[in-house]
Write an enzyme that holds these catalytic residues in place. Sequence first.
Site, PDB file in Angstrom:
ATOM      1  N   SER A   1       0.844  -1.196   0.000  1.00  0.00           N
ATOM      2  CA  SER A   1       0.000   0.000   0.000  1.00  0.00           C
ATOM      3  C   SER A   1       0.877   1.243   0.000  1.00  0.00           C
ATOM      4  O   SER A   1       1.985   1.232   0.548  1.00  0.00           O
ATOM      5  CB  SER A   1      -0.896   0.019   1.241  1.00  0.00           C
ATOM      6  OG  SER A   1      -1.559   1.264   1.366  1.00  0.00           O
TER       7      SER A   1
ATOM      8  N   TYR B   1      -2.321  -1.167  10.491  1.00  0.00           N
ATOM      9  CA  TYR B   1      -2.397  -1.538   9.076  1.00  0.00           C
ATOM     10  C   TYR B   1      -1.199  -0.985   8.316  1.00  0.00           C
ATOM     11  O   TYR B   1      -0.546  -1.708   7.545  1.00  0.00           O
ATOM     12  CB  TYR B   1      -3.696  -1.025   8.461  1.00  0.00           C
ATOM     13  CG  TYR B   1      -3.722  -1.128   6.950  1.00  0.00           C
ATOM     14  CD1 TYR B   1      -3.938  -2.354   6.326  1.00  0.00           C
ATOM     15  CD2 TYR B   1      -3.510  -0.006   6.150  1.00  0.00           C
ATOM     16  CE1 TYR B   1      -3.946  -2.448   4.942  1.00  0.00           C
ATOM     17  CE2 TYR B   1      -3.517  -0.100   4.773  1.00  0.00           C
ATOM     18  CZ  TYR B   1      -3.733  -1.324   4.169  1.00  0.00           C
ATOM     19  OH  TYR B   1      -3.730  -1.425   2.806  1.00  0.00           O
TER      20      TYR B   1
END
Length: 250
Positions: free
Chosen positions: A142, A155
């Site tokens: 990401s 995360y």
Amino acid sequence: MSLQGKHALVTGGSRGIGRAIAERLAHDGATVVLTYARDHAAAEDTVAGIEKKGGTAIALHAPFGSHGDADRLWQAYDEATGRAGVDIVVNNAGIGRSSDLEGLTEDEFDEVFAVNVRAPLFVVRGALPRLRDHGRVVNISSGVSRVAKPDIIAYAATKGALDNLTRNLAVALGPRGITVNSVAPGIIDTDVNAGWLRGNAEAEQWATSISALGRIGQPDDVAAVVAFLASEDGRWVSGGVVDATGASGL
């Protein structure tokens, strides 16, 4: 980019980015085994769509988060494919968000790391006796791995860990000609982001404004990058984090 004769595993391949990756690899000729954790109907719909276009796909129920999940996946893979081996492993399955620093619990931290970091590592380790020389491993990371995002702190940390894992695996598997890379998407129009993005003009304007390319990313934008890395054309790219954010936040 032809993947004829290749076998690919795409974890979390029933929806969103994973589905787009499964569809693209199948379009390029690979036999695709896609996994799902909960949504059987979505997985079967993905398989049906691939087959309708002349591709070959198999859906396997394979949740992650517990010890032994990766071994159980590979056992199911062998049974489903007749021990066909694998050429391409795409670690896409993951938990997409986490709480902020104050709200984060130890259980949530453990869960997101188990799914987003431990599972990819042991999926690759389980692949080793099956993964052919000159194969491909692609980890879906990401864009948050390169910026501070305290509102999703655990995360974001998992994606930084995954990128480090990618570099280590690239060195470990390089002698076999196997490439290992991360692909780091930004904001992508998927069900994961639908709640705050779709139909929200202010959110859509903001997401568009932070991309140098002036639009919100689509799942097939990411799938195209994965397809390149999975192909023969990607043979000299390894150990990298390929930005697929549309140059967002630069």
